[in-house]
Design a protein around this motif. Sequence first.
Motif, PDB file in Angstrom:
ATOM      1  N   VAL A 198       0.861  -1.195   0.000  1.00 24.72           N
ATOM      2  CA  VAL A 198       0.000   0.000   0.000  1.00 24.72           C
ATOM      3  C   VAL A 198       0.893   1.239   0.000  1.00 24.72           C
ATOM      4  CG1 VAL A 198      -1.680   1.310   1.380  1.00 24.72           C
ATOM      5  CG2 VAL A 198      -1.931  -1.170   1.122  1.00 24.72           C
ATOM      6  N   GLN A 199       0.532   2.227  -0.840  1.00 23.94           N
ATOM      7  CA  GLN A 199       1.415   3.391  -1.015  1.00 23.94           C
ATOM      8  C   GLN A 199       1.410   4.360   0.180  1.00 23.94           C
ATOM      9  OE1 GLN A 199       1.704   5.612  -4.956  1.00 23.94           O
ATOM     10  NE2 GLN A 199       0.650   7.131  -3.711  1.00 23.94           N
ATOM     11  N   SER A 231      -4.449  -8.580 -12.941  1.00 27.07           N
ATOM     12  CA  SER A 231      -4.509  -8.967 -11.529  1.00 27.07           C
ATOM     13  C   SER A 231      -3.677  -7.961 -10.724  1.00 27.07           C
ATOM     14  CB  SER A 231      -3.947 -10.373 -11.338  1.00 27.07           C
ATOM     15  OG  SER A 231      -2.553 -10.336 -11.507  1.00 27.07           O
ATOM     16  N   TYR A 232      -3.947  -7.934  -9.422  1.00 26.85           N
ATOM     17  CA  TYR A 232      -3.205  -7.037  -8.537  1.00 26.85           C
ATOM     18  C   TYR A 232      -2.138  -7.852  -7.819  1.00 26.85           C
ATOM     19  CZ  TYR A 232      -7.080  -3.897  -9.456  1.00 26.85           C
ATOM     20  OH  TYR A 232      -8.016  -3.121 -10.074  1.00 26.85           O
ATOM     21  N   ALA A 233      -0.885  -7.456  -7.991  1.00 27.89           N
ATOM     22  CA  ALA A 233       0.224  -8.193  -7.380  1.00 27.89           C
ATOM     23  C   ALA A 233       0.666  -7.481  -6.110  1.00 27.89           C
ATOM     24  CB  ALA A 233       1.379  -8.291  -8.368  1.00 27.89           C
ATOM     25  N   LEU A 234       0.249  -8.011  -4.950  1.00 26.02           N
ATOM     26  CA  LEU A 234       0.697  -7.474  -3.670  1.00 26.02           C
ATOM     27  C   LEU A 234       1.897  -8.321  -3.250  1.00 26.02           C
ATOM     28  CD1 LEU A 234      -2.334  -6.538  -3.963  1.00 26.02           C
ATOM     29  CD2 LEU A 234      -2.383  -6.419  -1.482  1.00 26.02           C
ATOM     30  N   ARG A 235       3.057  -7.945  -3.785  1.00 27.06           N
ATOM     31  CA  ARG A 235       4.220  -8.830  -3.691  1.00 27.06           C
ATOM     32  C   ARG A 235       4.722  -8.997  -2.269  1.00 27.06           C
ATOM     33  NH1 ARG A 235       5.127  -6.039  -8.593  1.00 27.06           N
ATOM     34  NH2 ARG A 235       4.737  -7.436 -10.343  1.00 27.06           N
ATOM     35  N   ARG A 236       4.691  -7.942  -1.471  1.00 23.86           N
ATOM     36  CA  ARG A 236       5.194  -8.053  -0.101  1.00 23.86           C
ATOM     37  C   ARG A 236       4.331  -8.997   0.721  1.00 23.86           C
ATOM     38  NH1 ARG A 236       8.925  -7.915   2.403  1.00 23.86           N
ATOM     39  NH2 ARG A 236       8.686  -6.393   4.058  1.00 23.86           N
TER      40      ARG A 236
END
Length: 442
Positions: free
Chosen positions: A166-167, A258-263
């Motif tokens: 999240v930014q 798709s949304y990549a929430l890598r962390r």
Amino acid sequence: MTIVIEAVKGREILDSRGRPTIEVDVAISGGFVGTASVPSGASTSRSEACELRDGEPTRFFGRGVAQAAAHVNEIIGPTLYGQPADAQRTIDDRMRELDGTAHLGRLGANAILGVSLAACRAAALARGLPLYRHIGDLAAVSTPLLPVPMVNILSGGLHAGRGMDVQDFLAVPLSAPDYPTALHDMIRVRAAAEDLARTEGMPTLLADEGGLSPGYARAEQALDLMVRAIEAAGFEPGSDIAIALDIAATSLLGEADSYALRRSGLALDSADMIDLIASWVGRYPIVSVEDGLHDEDWQGWSELTQRLGDIQVIGDDLFATSPARLARGVGVGAANAVLIKLNQNGTLSGTLDAVALARQHGYATVISARSGETSDSFMSDLAVGTAGGQIKIGSVRNSERLEKYNQLLRIAERETIGYAGSAVLAGAQQRGRNKDDRRAAS
Ligand code: PGA
Ligand code: ZN
């Protein structure tokens, strides 16, 4: 007396990330000179006005704006000489025509915006008015208003090396009666968050907007820290101070939309994202969510807005400060608030149109800085002059941010100007009614 444009000078300066940006001087009759500079985003929308960069690898890694400066000096300036300096819309329309492209890609929106803002400032000087008053006249808003500051505390995304998915995790002052108190409350929360992060051995390095970047893998850890910081600063979370998120989901786009929430190790589709955001909103005192989905997921945006019910749902990348995109969003019930960024639009008049359209349809407005900024505080006067209601500048660190907070302190010295207060957040009234209903039922 007519005041006319006599000289226009554009130059390349450096912004808060050490990247080139445009600064413009507009000199008008009577000896007045307005100077303005242009911000620059990192997590950008695909629909923003075009920031013209040289692409010459040997200068500033291709990020030079020498061409845009030359366009100011050789094309825009000579066209505007002799034009009335206070005819803002005529000036802006003339530059749009001269560019001739939808996204201002020929002359550069950075070149055009620099001239637009510098001309506005020169005209305000010539009229002997504070900038916010002159902007109020252009916007046909008669009562200026100090905005609620929404302040970045923790940063992730493209502003912090993707240390968190999240930014922005922001604090929103709810109970402060005036702007100086609200700003002081934010300083207290920021200090408490820094103390907690340090005590827990997390890094306290600053991100691009001056926020902390502890680099938590999961958003819940950052949200927990926000709640604890609000409490440690002596406030009641959700009553005195609440949380806002900017998810900046366009910059999370992975394969096949798709949304990549890598962390956090998640790959989500639109419906999963909506579930995840709704679960955070259910568990934490969150009153505002920006860019929960990407900038073309219109269907998802309508669903997200429905689902989140009584909180503020802000479109930033989605609307890109474009009246046409905002009108489309109004039509499909996407979001209930709009982020307003001058350089997404490209002219002051176009930006004022977006604010007016939002107001007409009951969308809240949040005047916003970019992650790359200069010491120009134009946006603070814009927020007051248009009675924009809310402002998002970044954290309370670094001169390019503080100059904007400080300009609001200067304006706040004028006791006749009121403070918007937290009732301006979209959904605030509904939330109040729901609370009363719950109280009555118990
Ligand atoms: P940007 O970030 O200036 O990098 O686009 C600000 C925001 O997303 O609101
Ligand atoms: Zn944003």
